[in-house]
Design a protein around this motif. Structure first.
Motif, PDB file in Angstrom:
ATOM      1  N   GLU A 233       0.861  -1.187   0.000  1.00  0.00           N
ATOM      2  CA  GLU A 233       0.000   0.000   0.000  1.00  0.00           C
ATOM      3  C   GLU A 233       0.895   1.233   0.000  1.00  0.00           C
ATOM      4  OE1 GLU A 233      -4.098   1.414   2.164  1.00  0.00           O
ATOM      5  OE2 GLU A 233      -2.351   1.092   3.450  1.00  0.00           O
ATOM      6  N   TYR A 234       1.430   1.542  -1.171  1.00  0.00           N
ATOM      7  CA  TYR A 234       2.360   2.669  -1.288  1.00  0.00           C
ATOM      8  C   TYR A 234       2.022   3.493  -2.522  1.00  0.00           C
ATOM      9  CZ  TYR A 234       4.798  -0.045  -4.918  1.00  0.00           C
ATOM     10  OH  TYR A 234       5.098  -0.751  -6.060  1.00  0.00           O
ATOM     11  N   ARG A 235       2.525   4.727  -2.533  1.00  0.00           N
ATOM     12  CA  ARG A 235       2.347   5.615  -3.689  1.00  0.00           C
ATOM     13  C   ARG A 235       3.522   5.396  -4.644  1.00  0.00           C
ATOM     14  NH1 ARG A 235       0.527   9.036   0.690  1.00  0.00           N
ATOM     15  NH2 ARG A 235      -1.716   9.420   0.438  1.00  0.00           N
ATOM     16  N   PRO A 236       3.247   4.949  -5.870  1.00  0.00           N
ATOM     17  CA  PRO A 236       4.359   4.592  -6.757  1.00  0.00           C
ATOM     18  C   PRO A 236       5.151   5.775  -7.288  1.00  0.00           C
ATOM     19  CG  PRO A 236       2.246   4.273  -7.852  1.00  0.00           C
ATOM     20  CD  PRO A 236       1.937   4.582  -6.425  1.00  0.00           C
ATOM     21  N   GLY A 237       4.576   6.991  -7.272  1.00  0.00           N
ATOM     22  CA  GLY A 237       5.321   8.155  -7.726  1.00  0.00           C
ATOM     23  C   GLY A 237       5.547   8.188  -9.221  1.00  0.00           C
ATOM     24  N   GLY A 238       4.726   7.524  -9.979  1.00  0.00           N
ATOM     25  CA  GLY A 238       4.853   7.412 -11.425  1.00  0.00           C
ATOM     26  C   GLY A 238       4.130   6.164 -11.877  1.00  0.00           C
ATOM     27  N   LEU A 239       4.598   5.563 -12.959  1.00  0.00           N
ATOM     28  CA  LEU A 239       3.996   4.323 -13.404  1.00  0.00           C
ATOM     29  C   LEU A 239       4.214   3.223 -12.378  1.00  0.00           C
ATOM     30  CD1 LEU A 239       5.022   4.281 -17.178  1.00  0.00           C
ATOM     31  CD2 LEU A 239       2.759   4.802 -16.221  1.00  0.00           C
ATOM     32  N   THR A 240       3.155   2.520 -12.025  1.00  0.00           N
ATOM     33  CA  THR A 240       3.288   1.445 -11.044  1.00  0.00           C
ATOM     34  C   THR A 240       4.316   0.423 -11.491  1.00  0.00           C
ATOM     35  OG1 THR A 240       1.010   1.736 -10.267  1.00  0.00           O
ATOM     36  CG2 THR A 240       2.050  -0.389  -9.842  1.00  0.00           C
ATOM     37  N   GLU A 241       4.308   0.074 -12.781  1.00  0.00           N
ATOM     38  CA  GLU A 241       5.241  -0.938 -13.276  1.00  0.00           C
ATOM     39  C   GLU A 241       6.693  -0.556 -13.028  1.00  0.00           C
ATOM     40  OE1 GLU A 241       1.481  -1.505 -15.663  1.00  0.00           O
ATOM     41  OE2 GLU A 241       2.630   0.196 -14.891  1.00  0.00           O
ATOM     42  N   ASP A 242       6.974   0.744 -12.981  1.00  0.00           N
ATOM     43  CA  ASP A 242       8.354   1.199 -12.779  1.00  0.00           C
ATOM     44  C   ASP A 242       8.776   1.174 -11.312  1.00  0.00           C
ATOM     45  OD1 ASP A 242       8.519   1.653 -15.494  1.00  0.00           O
ATOM     46  OD2 ASP A 242       8.082   3.800 -15.341  1.00  0.00           O
ATOM     47  N   SER A 243       7.838   0.839 -10.423  1.00  0.00           N
ATOM     48  CA  SER A 243       8.125   0.912  -8.974  1.00  0.00           C
ATOM     49  C   SER A 243       8.283  -0.456  -8.335  1.00  0.00           C
ATOM     50  CB  SER A 243       6.981   1.653  -8.263  1.00  0.00           C
ATOM     51  OG  SER A 243       5.808   0.849  -8.174  1.00  0.00           O
ATOM     52  N   LEU A 244       8.320  -1.523  -9.119  1.00  0.00           N
ATOM     53  CA  LEU A 244       8.163  -2.870  -8.561  1.00  0.00           C
ATOM     54  C   LEU A 244       9.459  -3.621  -8.317  1.00  0.00           C
ATOM     55  CD1 LEU A 244       5.065  -4.039 -10.668  1.00  0.00           C
ATOM     56  CD2 LEU A 244       5.091  -3.125  -8.336  1.00  0.00           C
ATOM     57  N   GLY A 245      10.604  -2.967  -8.421  1.00  0.00           N
ATOM     58  CA  GLY A 245      11.864  -3.668  -8.190  1.00  0.00           C
ATOM     59  C   GLY A 245      11.979  -4.286  -6.805  1.00  0.00           C
ATOM     60  N   TRP A 246      11.352  -3.673  -5.829  1.00  0.00           N
ATOM     61  CA  TRP A 246      11.392  -4.160  -4.454  1.00  0.00           C
ATOM     62  C   TRP A 246      10.849  -5.589  -4.337  1.00  0.00           C
ATOM     63  CZ3 TRP A 246       6.821  -5.818  -2.494  1.00  0.00           C
ATOM     64  CH2 TRP A 246       5.663  -5.377  -3.154  1.00  0.00           C
ATOM     65  N   MET A 247       9.883  -5.942  -5.210  1.00  0.00           N
ATOM     66  CA  MET A 247       9.188  -7.213  -5.042  1.00  0.00           C
ATOM     67  C   MET A 247      10.141  -8.388  -5.288  1.00  0.00           C
ATOM     68  SD  MET A 247       5.337  -8.249  -6.207  1.00  0.00           S
ATOM     69  CE  MET A 247       5.534  -7.864  -7.925  1.00  0.00           C
ATOM     70  N   THR A 248      10.983  -8.260  -6.283  1.00  0.00           N
ATOM     71  CA  THR A 248      11.981  -9.325  -6.555  1.00  0.00           C
ATOM     72  C   THR A 248      12.904  -9.486  -5.367  1.00  0.00           C
ATOM     73  OG1 THR A 248      11.865  -8.902  -8.926  1.00  0.00           O
ATOM     74  CG2 THR A 248      13.806 -10.073  -8.099  1.00  0.00           C
ATOM     75  N   ALA A 249      13.333  -8.376  -4.786  1.00  0.00           N
ATOM     76  CA  ALA A 249      14.286  -8.425  -3.681  1.00  0.00           C
ATOM     77  C   ALA A 249      13.684  -9.054  -2.432  1.00  0.00           C
ATOM     78  CB  ALA A 249      14.771  -7.011  -3.368  1.00  0.00           C
ATOM     79  N   LEU A 250      12.384  -8.841  -2.201  1.00  0.00           N
ATOM     80  CA  LEU A 250      11.765  -9.311  -0.960  1.00  0.00           C
ATOM     81  C   LEU A 250      11.057 -10.648  -1.094  1.00  0.00           C
ATOM     82  CD1 LEU A 250      10.170  -6.011   0.418  1.00  0.00           C
ATOM     83  CD2 LEU A 250      12.410  -6.978   0.942  1.00  0.00           C
ATOM     84  N   ARG A 251      10.766 -11.080  -2.311  1.00  0.00           N
ATOM     85  CA  ARG A 251       9.950 -12.271  -2.474  1.00  0.00           C
ATOM     86  C   ARG A 251      10.620 -13.529  -1.928  1.00  0.00           C
ATOM     87  NH1 ARG A 251       5.434 -13.469  -4.993  1.00  0.00           N
ATOM     88  NH2 ARG A 251       5.261 -11.611  -6.274  1.00  0.00           N
ATOM     89  N   GLY A 252      11.929 -13.614  -2.038  1.00  0.00           N
ATOM     90  CA  GLY A 252      12.602 -14.835  -1.626  1.00  0.00           C
ATOM     91  C   GLY A 252      12.842 -14.983  -0.145  1.00  0.00           C
ATOM     92  N   ILE A 253      12.436 -13.989   0.641  1.00  0.00           N
ATOM     93  CA  ILE A 253      12.690 -14.025   2.090  1.00  0.00           C
ATOM     94  C   ILE A 253      11.630 -14.865   2.783  1.00  0.00           C
ATOM     95  CG2 ILE A 253      12.859 -12.628   4.200  1.00  0.00           C
ATOM     96  CD1 ILE A 253      13.935 -10.367   2.440  1.00  0.00           C
TER      97      ILE A 253
END
Length: 253
Positions: A233-253
């Motif tokens: 639940e965050y404000r992407p500050g632009g295109l949502t697709e451009d804000s999703l790098g965090w998901m790859t980093a956190l998914r494997g935890i």
């Protein structure tokens, strides 16, 4: 770790059915929303069916501008319960398992009495359809005067109410601003938590910067056995697709 896209902020420029499909295409495991009521439930149900995603939660109505909810407003019980019933009816129509009951801007013992009575109504009604009721502390900067601001206040209300389907929405963004010490709070409150949400602090941007290390938070959640999607639940500050790098980093935890 699995993640849910909060469509109140992500793909908010698109109609909800399109936003659901975009979240699926981006790799989210579930979705959640704020106020879907302008969209026919059948359109939402179709998008969820097409994508295989679950809608985890939605909110009760905010009331008039600046009220931010109705459930803790003395003398407004009829409106509050109509909003609760409407939310639960909509949730049932789309297969959504939880409703966040918004408290509103209020203070004092009368507000707490109204909130408790309206939660009794909500929990009884939700139990009949197997749904969960969520309550969420909001921080005083984004929601000045909101009745529910602290996790211990929410925990006391949940425990004293005694409803097994009344749970805490643990929003890391709001609680970091108001309280901090999230590691200990997550561990202590784990039995009461019904949903977890994340965003950067203090700007409410993507959860890849700011004063919270979400790699650590995801590890804490894994340690307490959390196995449900975490809400983005965050404000992407632009295109949502451009804000999703965090998901790859956190998914494997």
């Amino acid at each position: 770790m699995r993640f849910s896209a909060n469509l109140g902020f992500l793909w908010a420029d698109r109609p909800l059915p399109e936003a659901i499909r975009a979240a699926h295409a981006a790799g989210f495991d579930a979705v959640e929303c704020h106020w879907p009521y302008d969209t026919p439930p059948a359109a939402i149900a179709a998008a969820l069916r097409d994508t295989g995603l679950e809608m985890l939660s939605l909110n009760t109505l905010r009331g008039q501008p600046g009220e931010n909810g109705l459930a803790a407003l003395p003398g407004r019980e009829a409106e509050a319960r109509d909003a609760i019933d409407r939310a639960l009816d909509y949730a049932a129509a789309i297969g959504c398992g939880a409703v966040h009951v918004m408290a509103g801007v209020a203070q004092g013992s009368g507000a707490e009495a109204a909130f408790r009575a309206n939660l009794d109504h909500a929990c009884a009604r939700a139990a009949a359809q197997g749904a969960t009721i969520l309550i969420e502390p909001l921080n005083r900067h984004d929601a000045p005067g909101y009745f529910l601001q602290h996790s211990d206040q929410a925990a006391r209300i949940i425990v004293e109410a005694g409803h097994p389907n009344l749970r805490l929405m643990f929003d890391c963004y709001h609680l970091q601003i108001m309280e901090g010490d999230l590691t200990r709070r997550l561990r202590a409150l784990a039995p009461l938590i019904g949903h977890v949400q994340i965003a950067a602090v203090p700007d409410r941007g993507p959860p890849d910067h700011g004063e919270l290390d979400y790699r650590h938070i995801m590890g804490v959640l894994a340690g307490i056995g959390w196995d449900r999607p975490v809400g983005a639940e965050y404000r992407p500050g632009g295109l949502t697709e451009d804000s999703l790098g965090w998901m790859t980093a956190l998914r494997g935890i």
